[in-house]
Design a protein around this motif. Structure first.
Motif, PDB file in Angstrom:
ATOM      1  N   LEU A 133       0.819  -1.212   0.000  1.00  0.00           N
ATOM      2  CA  LEU A 133       0.000   0.000   0.000  1.00  0.00           C
ATOM      3  C   LEU A 133       0.858   1.270   0.000  1.00  0.00           C
ATOM      4  CD1 LEU A 133      -2.513  -1.232   2.716  1.00  0.00           C
ATOM      5  CD2 LEU A 133      -3.075  -0.841   0.315  1.00  0.00           C
ATOM      6  N   PHE A 134       2.140   1.108  -0.342  1.00  0.00           N
ATOM      7  CA  PHE A 134       3.081   2.220  -0.154  1.00  0.00           C
ATOM      8  C   PHE A 134       3.594   2.837  -1.458  1.00  0.00           C
ATOM      9  CE2 PHE A 134       5.481  -1.817   0.625  1.00  0.00           C
ATOM     10  CZ  PHE A 134       6.261  -1.824  -0.530  1.00  0.00           C
ATOM     11  N   HIS A 135       2.753   2.874  -2.466  1.00  0.00           N
ATOM     12  CA  HIS A 135       3.212   3.418  -3.746  1.00  0.00           C
ATOM     13  C   HIS A 135       2.683   4.830  -4.008  1.00  0.00           C
ATOM     14  CE1 HIS A 135       5.209  -0.280  -4.829  1.00  0.00           C
ATOM     15  NE2 HIS A 135       4.152  -0.932  -4.377  1.00  0.00           N
ATOM     16  N   GLY A 136       2.263   5.512  -2.943  1.00  0.00           N
ATOM     17  CA  GLY A 136       1.800   6.895  -3.062  1.00  0.00           C
ATOM     18  C   GLY A 136       2.938   7.884  -2.885  1.00  0.00           C
ATOM     19  N   PRO A 137       2.638   9.182  -2.870  1.00  0.00           N
ATOM     20  CA  PRO A 137       3.661  10.227  -2.813  1.00  0.00           C
ATOM     21  C   PRO A 137       4.513  10.236  -1.552  1.00  0.00           C
ATOM     22  CG  PRO A 137       1.459  11.167  -2.636  1.00  0.00           C
ATOM     23  CD  PRO A 137       1.287   9.748  -3.025  1.00  0.00           C
ATOM     24  N   THR A 138       4.006   9.694  -0.430  1.00  0.00           N
ATOM     25  CA  THR A 138       4.828   9.646   0.782  1.00  0.00           C
ATOM     26  C   THR A 138       5.180   8.214   1.169  1.00  0.00           C
ATOM     27  OG1 THR A 138       3.012   9.618   2.397  1.00  0.00           O
ATOM     28  CG2 THR A 138       3.711  11.770   1.588  1.00  0.00           C
ATOM     29  N   LEU A 139       4.986   7.290   0.234  1.00  0.00           N
ATOM     30  CA  LEU A 139       5.459   5.902   0.375  1.00  0.00           C
ATOM     31  C   LEU A 139       4.871   5.188   1.587  1.00  0.00           C
ATOM     32  CD1 LEU A 139       9.214   6.693  -0.425  1.00  0.00           C
ATOM     33  CD2 LEU A 139       7.449   5.960  -2.039  1.00  0.00           C
ATOM     34  N   ALA A 140       3.600   5.463   1.873  1.00  0.00           N
ATOM     35  CA  ALA A 140       2.923   4.798   2.998  1.00  0.00           C
ATOM     36  C   ALA A 140       1.434   4.682   2.718  1.00  0.00           C
ATOM     37  CB  ALA A 140       3.149   5.570   4.300  1.00  0.00           C
ATOM     38  N   PHE A 141       0.795   3.704   3.360  1.00  0.00           N
ATOM     39  CA  PHE A 141      -0.637   3.477   3.162  1.00  0.00           C
ATOM     40  C   PHE A 141      -1.483   4.674   3.567  1.00  0.00           C
ATOM     41  CE2 PHE A 141      -0.469   2.664   7.659  1.00  0.00           C
ATOM     42  CZ  PHE A 141      -1.750   2.809   8.148  1.00  0.00           C
ATOM     43  N   GLY A 155       1.615  -4.406   3.478  1.00  0.00           N
ATOM     44  CA  GLY A 155       2.862  -3.644   3.439  1.00  0.00           C
ATOM     45  C   GLY A 155       2.497  -2.178   3.569  1.00  0.00           C
ATOM     46  N   THR A 156       2.754  -1.604   4.720  1.00  0.00           N
ATOM     47  CA  THR A 156       2.232  -0.262   5.010  1.00  0.00           C
ATOM     48  C   THR A 156       3.216   0.868   4.729  1.00  0.00           C
ATOM     49  OG1 THR A 156       2.836  -0.665   7.315  1.00  0.00           O
ATOM     50  CG2 THR A 156       0.535  -1.018   6.709  1.00  0.00           C
ATOM     51  N   ALA A 157       4.501   0.546   4.548  1.00  0.00           N
ATOM     52  CA  ALA A 157       5.487   1.599   4.262  1.00  0.00           C
ATOM     53  C   ALA A 157       6.622   1.024   3.413  1.00  0.00           C
ATOM     54  CB  ALA A 157       6.048   2.175   5.554  1.00  0.00           C
ATOM     55  N   HIS A 158       7.186   1.848   2.572  1.00  0.00           N
ATOM     56  CA  HIS A 158       8.306   1.433   1.725  1.00  0.00           C
ATOM     57  C   HIS A 158       9.537   1.171   2.605  1.00  0.00           C
ATOM     58  CE1 HIS A 158      11.340   1.503  -1.429  1.00  0.00           C
ATOM     59  NE2 HIS A 158      10.370   1.498  -2.342  1.00  0.00           N
ATOM     60  N   PRO A 159      10.277   0.098   2.347  1.00  0.00           N
ATOM     61  CA  PRO A 159      11.461  -0.214   3.169  1.00  0.00           C
ATOM     62  C   PRO A 159      12.477   0.924   3.243  1.00  0.00           C
ATOM     63  CG  PRO A 159      10.963  -2.040   1.688  1.00  0.00           C
ATOM     64  CD  PRO A 159      10.037  -0.927   1.306  1.00  0.00           C
ATOM     65  N   SER A 160      12.524   1.767   2.213  1.00  0.00           N
ATOM     66  CA  SER A 160      13.504   2.866   2.197  1.00  0.00           C
ATOM     67  C   SER A 160      13.258   3.878   3.312  1.00  0.00           C
ATOM     68  CB  SER A 160      13.473   3.584   0.850  1.00  0.00           C
ATOM     69  OG  SER A 160      12.212   4.197   0.643  1.00  0.00           O
ATOM     70  N   GLY A 196      13.328 -13.666  -1.074  1.00  0.00           N
ATOM     71  CA  GLY A 196      13.358 -12.751  -2.214  1.00  0.00           C
ATOM     72  C   GLY A 196      12.564 -11.476  -2.028  1.00  0.00           C
ATOM     73  N   TYR A 197      12.179 -11.174  -0.771  1.00  0.00           N
ATOM     74  CA  TYR A 197      11.370  -9.974  -0.526  1.00  0.00           C
ATOM     75  C   TYR A 197      12.029  -9.080   0.520  1.00  0.00           C
ATOM     76  CZ  TYR A 197       7.319  -6.960   0.116  1.00  0.00           C
ATOM     77  OH  TYR A 197       6.482  -5.858   0.164  1.00  0.00           O
ATOM     78  N   THR A 198      12.213  -7.803   0.193  1.00  0.00           N
ATOM     79  CA  THR A 198      12.778  -6.841   1.140  1.00  0.00           C
ATOM     80  C   THR A 198      11.643  -6.150   1.883  1.00  0.00           C
ATOM     81  OG1 THR A 198      14.658  -6.437  -0.324  1.00  0.00           O
ATOM     82  CG2 THR A 198      14.271  -4.816   1.409  1.00  0.00           C
ATOM     83  N   SER A 199      11.626  -6.345   3.190  1.00  0.00           N
ATOM     84  CA  SER A 199      10.551  -5.793   4.014  1.00  0.00           C
ATOM     85  C   SER A 199      11.108  -4.828   5.052  1.00  0.00           C
ATOM     86  CB  SER A 199       9.812  -6.929   4.730  1.00  0.00           C
ATOM     87  OG  SER A 199       8.827  -6.422   5.598  1.00  0.00           O
ATOM     88  N   GLU A 200      10.222  -3.968   5.561  1.00  0.00           N
ATOM     89  CA  GLU A 200      10.577  -3.120   6.715  1.00  0.00           C
ATOM     90  C   GLU A 200       9.897  -3.725   7.952  1.00  0.00           C
ATOM     91  OE1 GLU A 200       7.917  -1.112   8.091  1.00  0.00           O
ATOM     92  OE2 GLU A 200       6.747  -2.353   6.739  1.00  0.00           O
ATOM     93  N   PRO A 201      10.146  -3.185   9.148  1.00  0.00           N
ATOM     94  CA  PRO A 201       9.689  -3.846  10.380  1.00  0.00           C
ATOM     95  C   PRO A 201       8.177  -4.060  10.518  1.00  0.00           C
ATOM     96  CG  PRO A 201      11.398  -2.252  10.887  1.00  0.00           C
ATOM     97  CD  PRO A 201      11.056  -2.057   9.441  1.00  0.00           C
ATOM     98  N   ASP A 209       4.213   7.845   9.842  1.00  0.00           N
ATOM     99  CA  ASP A 209       3.787   8.002   8.456  1.00  0.00           C
ATOM    100  C   ASP A 209       2.612   8.953   8.245  1.00  0.00           C
ATOM    101  OD1 ASP A 209       5.732   6.311   7.354  1.00  0.00           O
ATOM    102  OD2 ASP A 209       4.566   4.530   7.821  1.00  0.00           O
ATOM    103  N   THR A 210       1.751   9.104   9.242  1.00  0.00           N
ATOM    104  CA  THR A 210       0.597   9.996   9.087  1.00  0.00           C
ATOM    105  C   THR A 210       1.053  11.414   8.770  1.00  0.00           C
ATOM    106  OG1 THR A 210      -0.807   8.715  10.573  1.00  0.00           O
ATOM    107  CG2 THR A 210      -1.407  11.004  10.249  1.00  0.00           C
ATOM    108  N   GLY A 211       2.076  11.870   9.466  1.00  0.00           N
ATOM    109  CA  GLY A 211       2.547  13.252   9.301  1.00  0.00           C
ATOM    110  C   GLY A 211       2.869  13.595   7.863  1.00  0.00           C
ATOM    111  N   ALA A 212       3.654  12.743   7.221  1.00  0.00           N
ATOM    112  CA  ALA A 212       4.045  13.004   5.832  1.00  0.00           C
ATOM    113  C   ALA A 212       2.834  12.975   4.916  1.00  0.00           C
ATOM    114  CB  ALA A 212       5.081  11.974   5.381  1.00  0.00           C
TER     115      ALA A 212
END
Length: 429
Positions: free
Chosen positions: A99-107, A377-382, A349-354, A138-141
């Protein structure tokens, strides 16, 4: 659309008022008087629609005649004007729903951007609003970017100092213009309490046209229902029969939206409420005692919340639907297990964040043989670059959304978790 206050059922408002107020009397959450029902026949047609059309259909069922379907379509199209969610297979029975493909990389982009469209459309020509919100990451961004440069709307975002990632901070604390950010010397719960106190101050509320952008705002919550239908549309009919969705939980808005999707007719078999060491809800579901502990900092900082605001809505849904709380699956995951899980997913084969890793861990542990599982997936690993790189000993490439902000100066103010300090700031800055 009629909504009632969960703390005072006699307070009933329409959709527009609920959006503008954010919270009702006694800090009560607004909840729909009528939950629409989508029949299996209607569902079949809805699932064939494109994401924007389907989302419009779902939202119009809640909002009813208060806003025309044509206008809802326009707002949804503007709000969801980015890549739609993706389903990525991990193994035969489990996929990540990204769900993290928006402008701030989060759901959070889904709810924040729809809410921004709603608030701006309802605002009178020269009416001034102050959007006050608290964020655990993530809400802030999402809120900042959703309202950025909107005329006569000031956004003030509170966040716990030193308890969000560097890249999360850079995403929304470098904007300026109508976006003000304040780091609070305390926890997210301290930030959330300051927001609640501001809403309790009727004089302040009137003077600055106060509104909230947290998941307590009903417009954000309704927007999040839409991507559960998208998830359902992306899996096979066989997988749809026994679908289990694991949701990383902080303020519990995401899970509330999923349960609302189920309430109106999306046949999701079960949900897993996934938390980190801040496990108020898992402990409550075990022993039915609500005993929040002091919030502790973890790798999954967006879930570092001990008093989740949306939990009363979940209890109301279970009561209204005659569901049994014992049927809600749950669990909590330590930082140690989170690290191990990130490594396990990387081997697959999958890169995840916490946050997603926690949801995968509990889903993988609890999924039955005949079930199919999605974890969100609520946020981009980056956004958690340092953490993930330290765990995996592998570098992560930064997307342009972050790369372009990484060297900009922070524009944040800093105060103690003192309401008088916040009040003075809101009145004089």
């Amino acid at each position: 659309m009629k909504l009632y206050n969960l703390k005072n059922h006699s307070e009933q408002v329409n959709f527009e008022t609920a959006i503008k107020l954010g919270l009702g009397q006694q800090q009560g959450l607004f909840f729909p008087v009528k939950i629409p029902i989508i029949t299996p026949f209607e569902l079949s047609d809805i699932l064939k629609m494109d994401f924007i059309t389907r989302s419009t259909e779902i939202l119009s069922k809640f909002i009813d005649n208060e806003i025309s379907k044509k206008k809802i379509y326009e707002y949804v199209k503007k709000a969801f004007s980015f890549q739609k969610p993706l389903k990525v297979s991990i193994n035969k029975n489990i996929s990540c729903f990204e769900l993290f493909h928006g402008p701030t990389l989060a759901f959070k982009d889904f709810g924040a951007r729809f809410m921004a469209q709603m608030i701006f459309s309802l605002k009178k020509e020269n009416e001034n609003f102050t959007i006050l919100t608290a964020t655990s990451g993530d809400t802030g961004a999402a809120v900042a970017h959703a309202f950025y440069k909107m005329k006569n709307i000031r956004v003030v975002i509170l966040y716990p100092k030193g308890k969000i990632s560097f890249l999360q901070e850079q995403l929304f604390c470098t904007l300026g213009q109508n976006i003000t950010t304040i780091s609070i010397n305390g926890s997210f719960d301290d930030c959330q309490n300051l927001v609640k106190k501001a809403f309790d101050d009727k004089k302040l509320k009137k003077l600055i046209g106060l509104n909230s952008a947290n998941s307590i705002n009903i417009s954000r919550l309704l927007a999040q229902i839409c991507y559960y239908f998208e998830a359902f549309s992306l899996i096979s009919e066989e997988q749809q029969k026994n679908l289990v969705i694991a949701v990383p939980c902080g303020n519990f808005g995401n899970l509330t939206a999923g349960l609302l999707a189920k309430s109106i007719g999306l046949p999701i078999k079960s949900f897993i409420a996934c938390t980190n060491a801040n496990d108020t809800v898992p402990r409550f579901l075990k022993n039915r005692q609500w005993k929040p502990k002091k919030t502790i900092s973890t790798l999954s900082n967006a879930m570092d919340i001990s008093q989740p605001n949306n939990w009363p809505r979940i209890e109301e849904l279970f009561r209204r639907n005659n569901w049994n709380l014992n049927d809600l699956r749950f669990g909590s995951v330590s930082d140690k297990i989170t690290k191990e899980t990130i490594k396990e997913l990387f081997k697959l084969g999958y890169t995840s964040e916490p946050h997603a890793a926690i949801a995968y861990r509990l889903l993988n542990d609890q999924l039955k043989e005949d079930e199919y599982g999605l974890f969100l997936g609520t946020a981009h690993p980056s956004k958690f670059k340092d953490t993930v790189e330290n765990i995996l000993k592998n570098s992560i490439t930064l997307p342009n959304e972050i790369k372009c902000r990484i060297d900009l100066p922070l524009l944040s103010h800093n105060i103690n978790p003192d309401f008088n300090q916040l009040k003075e700031f809101l009145l004089n800055k």
